[in-house]
Design a protein around this motif. Structure first.
Motif, PDB file in Angstrom:
ATOM      1  N   ILE A 147      50.572 -21.949  79.379  1.00 38.61           N
ATOM      2  CA  ILE A 147      49.398 -21.212  78.908  1.00 38.61           C
ATOM      3  C   ILE A 147      48.548 -20.789  80.112  1.00 38.61           C
ATOM      4  N   SER A 148      47.973 -19.602  80.034  1.00 36.51           N
ATOM      5  CA  SER A 148      47.049 -19.133  81.060  1.00 36.51           C
ATOM      6  C   SER A 148      45.626 -19.231  80.514  1.00 36.51           C
ATOM      7  N   TYR A 149      44.717 -19.728  81.348  1.00 38.24           N
ATOM      8  CA  TYR A 149      43.323 -19.885  80.954  1.00 38.24           C
ATOM      9  C   TYR A 149      42.449 -18.910  81.731  1.00 38.24           C
ATOM     10  N   ASP A 150      41.668 -18.119  80.996  1.00 38.85           N
ATOM     11  CA  ASP A 150      40.688 -17.224  81.612  1.00 38.85           C
ATOM     12  C   ASP A 150      39.320 -17.896  81.551  1.00 38.85           C
ATOM     13  N   PHE A 151      38.750 -18.186  82.707  1.00 36.20           N
ATOM     14  CA  PHE A 151      37.455 -18.860  82.770  1.00 36.20           C
ATOM     15  C   PHE A 151      36.339 -17.811  82.776  1.00 36.20           C
ATOM     16  N   VAL A 152      35.383 -17.967  81.876  1.00 32.38           N
ATOM     17  CA  VAL A 152      34.349 -16.939  81.683  1.00 32.38           C
ATOM     18  C   VAL A 152      32.957 -17.406  82.103  1.00 32.38           C
ATOM     19  N   THR A 153      32.838 -18.621  82.624  1.00 34.00           N
ATOM     20  CA  THR A 153      31.529 -19.137  83.027  1.00 34.00           C
ATOM     21  C   THR A 153      30.848 -18.229  84.046  1.00 34.00           C
ATOM     22  N   SER A 154      31.643 -17.529  84.869  1.00 31.55           N
ATOM     23  CA  SER A 154      31.081 -16.652  85.895  1.00 31.55           C
ATOM     24  C   SER A 154      30.134 -15.609  85.304  1.00 31.55           C
ATOM     25  N   TYR A 155      30.454 -15.109  84.116  1.00 31.19           N
ATOM     26  CA  TYR A 155      29.598 -14.109  83.479  1.00 31.19           C
ATOM     27  C   TYR A 155      28.211 -14.677  83.195  1.00 31.19           C
ATOM     28  N   PHE A 156      28.172 -15.915  82.722  1.00 32.44           N
ATOM     29  CA  PHE A 156      26.899 -16.516  82.350  1.00 32.44           C
ATOM     30  C   PHE A 156      26.104 -16.949  83.584  1.00 32.44           C
ATOM     31  N   LEU A 157      26.809 -17.330  84.636  1.00 28.00           N
ATOM     32  CA  LEU A 157      26.129 -17.590  85.905  1.00 28.00           C
ATOM     33  C   LEU A 157      25.460 -16.309  86.411  1.00 28.00           C
ATOM     34  N   LEU A 158      26.201 -15.221  86.343  1.00 27.12           N
ATOM     35  CA  LEU A 158      25.679 -13.927  86.773  1.00 27.12           C
ATOM     36  C   LEU A 158      24.419 -13.559  85.986  1.00 27.12           C
ATOM     37  N   ILE A 159      24.486 -13.694  84.677  1.00 26.89           N
ATOM     38  CA  ILE A 159      23.373 -13.298  83.817  1.00 26.89           C
ATOM     39  C   ILE A 159      22.145 -14.170  84.059  1.00 26.89           C
ATOM     40  N   GLU A 160      22.347 -15.478  84.183  1.00 29.11           N
ATOM     41  CA  GLU A 160      21.214 -16.381  84.356  1.00 29.11           C
ATOM     42  C   GLU A 160      20.515 -16.154  85.698  1.00 29.11           C
ATOM     43  N   ILE A 161      21.295 -15.938  86.750  1.00 26.90           N
ATOM     44  CA  ILE A 161      20.683 -15.688  88.062  1.00 26.90           C
ATOM     45  C   ILE A 161      20.013 -14.317  88.073  1.00 26.90           C
ATOM     46  N   LEU A 162      20.631 -13.328  87.430  1.00 32.58           N
ATOM     47  CA  LEU A 162      20.012 -12.013  87.312  1.00 32.58           C
ATOM     48  C   LEU A 162      18.664 -12.124  86.608  1.00 32.58           C
ATOM     49  N   PHE A 163      18.615 -12.907  85.542  1.00 34.14           N
ATOM     50  CA  PHE A 163      17.370 -13.100  84.799  1.00 34.14           C
ATOM     51  C   PHE A 163      16.315 -13.768  85.677  1.00 34.14           C
ATOM     52  N   PHE A 164      16.710 -14.792  86.419  1.00 36.94           N
ATOM     53  CA  PHE A 164      15.764 -15.489  87.297  1.00 36.94           C
ATOM     54  C   PHE A 164      15.245 -14.551  88.381  1.00 36.94           C
ATOM     55  N   LYS A 165      16.120 -13.712  88.917  1.00 35.12           N
ATOM     56  CA  LYS A 165      15.701 -12.730  89.920  1.00 35.12           C
ATOM     57  C   LYS A 165      14.713 -11.722  89.310  1.00 35.12           C
ATOM     58  N   TYR A 166      14.921 -11.399  88.050  1.00 35.04           N
ATOM     59  CA  TYR A 166      14.007 -10.480  87.376  1.00 35.04           C
ATOM     60  C   TYR A 166      12.618 -11.113  87.240  1.00 35.04           C
ATOM     61  N   LEU A 167      12.573 -12.401  86.911  1.00 37.14           N
ATOM     62  CA  LEU A 167      11.291 -13.094  86.821  1.00 37.14           C
ATOM     63  C   LEU A 167      10.571 -13.078  88.172  1.00 37.14           C
ATOM     64  N   GLU A 168      11.322 -13.317  89.242  1.00 32.07           N
ATOM     65  CA  GLU A 168      10.727 -13.284  90.578  1.00 32.07           C
ATOM     66  C   GLU A 168      10.233 -11.887  90.915  1.00 32.07           C
ATOM     67  N   TYR A 169      10.992 -10.886  90.522  1.00 30.92           N
ATOM     68  CA  TYR A 169      10.598  -9.488  90.747  1.00 30.92           C
ATOM     69  C   TYR A 169       9.286  -9.178  90.047  1.00 30.92           C
ATOM     70  N   LYS A 170       9.130  -9.638  88.803  1.00 26.93           N
ATOM     71  CA  LYS A 170       7.912  -9.387  88.041  1.00 26.93           C
ATOM     72  C   LYS A 170       6.713 -10.096  88.663  1.00 26.93           C
ATOM     73  N   LYS A 171       6.935 -11.266  89.225  1.00 22.16           N
ATOM     74  CA  LYS A 171       5.858 -11.990  89.898  1.00 22.16           C
ATOM     75  C   LYS A 171       5.385 -11.217  91.126  1.00 22.16           C
ATOM     76  N   ARG A 172       6.349 -10.682  91.883  1.00 27.61           N
ATOM     77  CA  ARG A 172       5.983  -9.908  93.069  1.00 27.61           C
ATOM     78  C   ARG A 172       5.231  -8.647  92.674  1.00 27.61           C
ATOM     79  N   GLU A 173       5.687  -8.000  91.603  1.00 32.65           N
ATOM     80  CA  GLU A 173       5.024  -6.780  91.149  1.00 32.65           C
ATOM     81  C   GLU A 173       3.584  -7.048  90.714  1.00 32.65           C
ATOM     82  N   ALA A 174       3.372  -8.208  90.101  1.00 30.60           N
ATOM     83  CA  ALA A 174       2.039  -8.553  89.598  1.00 30.60           C
ATOM     84  C   ALA A 174       1.051  -8.774  90.742  1.00 30.60           C
ATOM     85  N   LYS A 175       1.565  -9.144  91.922  1.00 29.41           N
ATOM     86  CA  LYS A 175       0.689  -9.413  93.070  1.00 29.41           C
ATOM     87  C   LYS A 175       0.308  -8.152  93.838  1.00 29.41           C
ATOM     88  N   ILE A 176       1.040  -7.078  93.593  1.00 25.44           N
ATOM     89  CA  ILE A 176       0.780  -5.828  94.320  1.00 25.44           C
ATOM     90  C   ILE A 176      -0.454  -5.116  93.772  1.00 25.44           C
TER      91      ILE A 176
END
Length: 253
Positions: free
Chosen positions: A224-253
């Motif tokens: 059997i071949s296994y396709d691991f999909v955790t990478s997608y959720f890592l990508l999304i969660e870090i993208l979301f965290f980066k977005y929060l940081e981006y919004k914080k920086r924008e609020a300070k400008i």
């Protein structure tokens, strides 16, 4: 940034000779790592100047830097007998890639879009869409989840360049998704794609690209071949965290 990603990014500036050169390199990476520029030119039946221009078109300083990329990617591709290490290394690559990626333009587009649609076909894509919606909903960003062919086609009648589409395709080669993306481009509607890190048509069509290093491991005992999909959720969660940081920086400008 890997060579596949550079090819996708600069796809529109490449000509027939460039694609022939890349086709040869991508199929003979180990060999090309050791070839002088004149030798590669001979293999591809082009001039050394054409090879040099190819490297420069994909934003490299020259042929020497192209060989450095090849060497690094060849080292990463070496067989790893420890599958646990292979799996963890795969996750690390995804984390490192999205952590270092400048997502400013993506976030600006998320904030300026009138409506944000997310579309993908399949069970994995459905789970990714739900997680995107769940995370970004906490910031007041609501994603319209399109499911099925007819719903996507019907949506084309009511969207325009003020909207934004996030298209999810594991391979980047799903015919319907790519045809749908092409129709969005005709209407000048911006697209963010999420695909495997490899040369693929959806990434070439899209305005912004997010990549994961997908991993498939073979179970020789059970066949059997296994396709691991955790990478997608890592990508999304870090993208979301980066977005929060981006919004914080924008609020300070």
């Amino acid at each position: 940034m890997r060579l596949d990603e550079l090819i996708n990014k600069h796809y529109s500036s490449l000509n027939e000779n460039d694609f022939y050169i890349w086709d040869y390199i991508s199929k003979h990476k180990k060999e090309c790592e050791k070839l002088a520029i004149d030798q590669l030119a001979y293999k591809c039946n082009v001039s050394r100047t054409t090879i040099l221009r190819f490297a420069q078109k994909i934003s490299l300083k020259g042929y020497s830097e192209l060989k450095i990329y090849l060497k690094l990617e060849n080292e990463e591709a070496k067989d790893n007998t420890n599958e646990m290490d292979t799996l963890c290394d795969n996750y690390y690559k995804v984390i490192k890639s999205i952590k270092e990626k400048d997502c400013t333009e993506i976030f600006k587009k998320l904030d300026s879009a009138r409506n944000i649609y997310v579309y993908g076909i399949g069970m994995v894509q459905s789970s990714i869409k739900k997680e995107l919606k769940r995370l970004f909903m906490t910031t007041g960003k609501y994603f319209y989840d399109l499911s099925g062919y007819k719903e996507a086609e019907f949506c084309l009648n009511s969207v325009d360049s003020n909207d934004l589409f996030i298209l999810i395709s594991v391979s980047g080669e799903n015919k319907f998704v790519n045809d749908f993306a092409a129709k969005l481009k005709v209407k000048n509607i911006p697209i963010i794609s999420i695909t495997k890190l490899k040369e693929n048509n959806l990434s070439k069509i899209s305005d912004y690209n997010l990549y994961i290093s997908a991993l498939t491991l073979d179970d020789e005992i059970n066949g059997i071949s296994y396709d691991f999909v955790t990478s997608y959720f890592l990508l999304i969660e870090i993208l979301f965290f980066k977005y929060l940081e981006y919004k914080k920086r924008e609020a300070k400008i």
